[in-house]
Write a protein that holds these residues in place. Structure first.
Motif, PDB file in Angstrom:
ATOM      1  N   ALA A  48       0.838  -1.209   0.000  1.00 15.19           N
ATOM      2  CA  ALA A  48       0.000   0.000   0.000  1.00 15.19           C
ATOM      3  C   ALA A  48       0.866   1.251   0.000  1.00 15.19           C
ATOM      4  CB  ALA A  48      -0.933  -0.011   1.203  1.00 15.19           C
ATOM      5  N   ARG A  49       1.914   1.242   0.783  1.00 13.64           N
ATOM      6  CA  ARG A  49       2.833   2.396   0.808  1.00 13.64           C
ATOM      7  C   ARG A  49       3.525   2.571  -0.538  1.00 13.64           C
ATOM      8  NH1 ARG A  49       5.134   0.916   6.628  1.00 13.64           N
ATOM      9  NH2 ARG A  49       3.636   2.087   7.870  1.00 13.64           N
ATOM     10  N   LEU A  50       3.922   1.468  -1.142  1.00 12.91           N
ATOM     11  CA  LEU A  50       4.589   1.514  -2.443  1.00 12.91           C
ATOM     12  C   LEU A  50       3.658   2.089  -3.504  1.00 12.91           C
ATOM     13  CD1 LEU A  50       7.127   0.769  -4.090  1.00 12.91           C
ATOM     14  CD2 LEU A  50       6.068  -1.469  -4.479  1.00 12.91           C
ATOM     15  N   ILE A  51       2.411   1.637  -3.526  1.00 13.03           N
ATOM     16  CA  ILE A  51       1.430   2.148  -4.491  1.00 13.03           C
ATOM     17  C   ILE A  51       1.208   3.642  -4.263  1.00 13.03           C
ATOM     18  CG2 ILE A  51      -0.985   2.025  -5.225  1.00 13.03           C
ATOM     19  CD1 ILE A  51      -0.812  -1.022  -4.567  1.00 13.03           C
ATOM     20  N   ALA A  52       1.119   4.059  -3.008  1.00 14.83           N
ATOM     21  CA  ALA A  52       0.920   5.478  -2.691  1.00 14.83           C
ATOM     22  C   ALA A  52       2.106   6.313  -3.187  1.00 14.83           C
ATOM     23  CB  ALA A  52       0.724   5.662  -1.192  1.00 14.83           C
ATOM     24  N   ARG A  53       3.329   5.830  -2.975  1.00 12.29           N
ATOM     25  CA  ARG A  53       4.514   6.558  -3.457  1.00 12.29           C
ATOM     26  C   ARG A  53       4.520   6.636  -4.988  1.00 12.29           C
ATOM     27  NH1 ARG A  53       6.985   3.535   0.458  1.00 12.29           N
ATOM     28  NH2 ARG A  53       8.084   2.223  -1.029  1.00 12.29           N
ATOM     29  N   TYR A  54       4.171   5.535  -5.630  1.00 15.07           N
ATOM     30  CA  TYR A  54       4.107   5.518  -7.089  1.00 15.07           C
ATOM     31  C   TYR A  54       3.130   6.585  -7.583  1.00 15.07           C
ATOM     32  CZ  TYR A  54       3.272   4.055 -11.857  1.00 15.07           C
ATOM     33  OH  TYR A  54       3.144   4.057 -13.226  1.00 15.07           O
ATOM     34  N   CYS A  55       1.959   6.636  -6.975  1.00 13.96           N
ATOM     35  CA  CYS A  55       0.934   7.591  -7.403  1.00 13.96           C
ATOM     36  C   CYS A  55       1.354   9.035  -7.137  1.00 13.96           C
ATOM     37  CB  CYS A  55      -0.396   7.288  -6.722  1.00 13.96           C
ATOM     38  SG  CYS A  55      -1.143   5.757  -7.328  1.00 13.96           S
ATOM     39  N   GLN A  56       2.044   9.272  -6.031  1.00 12.60           N
ATOM     40  CA  GLN A  56       2.521  10.625  -5.748  1.00 12.60           C
ATOM     41  C   GLN A  56       3.530  11.081  -6.794  1.00 12.60           C
ATOM     42  OE1 GLN A  56       3.944  10.118  -1.721  1.00 12.60           O
ATOM     43  NE2 GLN A  56       2.171  11.198  -0.884  1.00 12.60           N
ATOM     44  N   MET A  57       4.377  10.175  -7.222  1.00 14.56           N
ATOM     45  CA  MET A  57       5.427  10.536  -8.175  1.00 14.56           C
ATOM     46  C   MET A  57       4.923  10.609  -9.622  1.00 14.56           C
ATOM     47  SD  MET A  57       8.761   8.492  -6.802  1.00 14.56           S
ATOM     48  CE  MET A  57       9.858   9.280  -7.966  1.00 14.56           C
ATOM     49  N   HIS A  58       4.036   9.683  -9.991  1.00  8.34           N
ATOM     50  CA  HIS A  58       3.667   9.534 -11.402  1.00  8.34           C
ATOM     51  C   HIS A  58       2.291  10.076 -11.764  1.00  8.34           C
ATOM     52  CE1 HIS A  58       7.270   7.266 -12.383  1.00  8.34           C
ATOM     53  NE2 HIS A  58       7.123   6.668 -11.215  1.00  8.34           N
ATOM     54  N   ARG A  59       1.478  10.378 -10.786  1.00  7.68           N
ATOM     55  CA  ARG A  59       0.137  10.935 -11.034  1.00  7.68           C
ATOM     56  C   ARG A  59      -0.596  10.193 -12.149  1.00  7.68           C
ATOM     57  NH1 ARG A  59      -0.936  13.734  -6.611  1.00  7.68           N
ATOM     58  NH2 ARG A  59       0.668  15.252  -6.140  1.00  7.68           N
ATOM     59  N   PRO A  60      -0.927   8.909 -11.938  1.00  8.77           N
ATOM     60  CA  PRO A  60      -1.603   8.146 -12.996  1.00  8.77           C
ATOM     61  C   PRO A  60      -2.982   8.724 -13.323  1.00  8.77           C
ATOM     62  CG  PRO A  60      -1.623   6.929 -10.938  1.00  8.77           C
ATOM     63  CD  PRO A  60      -0.758   8.136 -10.719  1.00  8.77           C
ATOM     64  N   ALA A  61      -3.416   8.470 -14.525  1.00  8.27           N
ATOM     65  CA  ALA A  61      -4.716   8.978 -14.981  1.00  8.27           C
ATOM     66  C   ALA A  61      -5.849   8.354 -14.167  1.00  8.27           C
ATOM     67  CB  ALA A  61      -4.901   8.644 -16.455  1.00  8.27           C
ATOM     68  N   PRO A  62      -6.902   9.125 -13.953  1.00  8.14           N
ATOM     69  CA  PRO A  62      -8.063   8.562 -13.252  1.00  8.14           C
ATOM     70  C   PRO A  62      -8.689   7.437 -14.065  1.00  8.14           C
ATOM     71  CG  PRO A  62      -8.229  10.954 -13.394  1.00  8.14           C
ATOM     72  CD  PRO A  62      -7.076  10.540 -14.257  1.00  8.14           C
ATOM     73  N   TRP A  63      -9.215   6.465 -13.354  1.00  2.00           N
ATOM     74  CA  TRP A  63      -9.886   5.339 -13.999  1.00  2.00           C
ATOM     75  C   TRP A  63     -11.324   5.728 -14.303  1.00  2.00           C
ATOM     76  CZ3 TRP A  63     -13.941   2.038 -12.296  1.00  2.00           C
ATOM     77  CH2 TRP A  63     -14.120   0.883 -13.072  1.00  2.00           C
TER      78      TRP A  63
END
Length: 83
Positions: A48-63
């Motif tokens: 969960a922490r890894l996914i959160a860090r990924y999203c903070q850095m990469h700002r993936p598109a909304p689903w």
């Protein structure tokens, strides 16, 4: 969140219906990102922490949920593959 099959699709659809902003990511992307951080822990909390860090850095598109016709077609194709 990572794609996790039928359970993940249901959760993503529910969260979208609740007007929550979500992204559904390929687990391979998260795994590769974890390798760049030399992440070795494999627990739900660490993931969960890894996914959160990924999203903070990469700002993936909304689903965006697919149309109901697409969902039905995908389920039929999956059932055909299962048979």
């Amino acid at each position: 969140m990572e794609t996790t099959g039928a359970y993940g699709r249901s959760l993503a659809r529910f969260l979208a219906q609740q007007q929550l902003l979500i992204s559904v990511m390929n687990p391979a992307l998260i795994h590769a990102f974890g390798k760049t951080e030399l992440s070795r822990a494999k627990t739900d909390k660490a993931d969960a922490r890894l996914i959160a860090r990924y999203c903070q850095m990469h700002r993936p598109a909304p689903w965006v949920p697919p149309a109901e016709a697409i969902v039905t077609l995908q389920a039929l194709v999956q059932r055909l593959d299962d048979l």
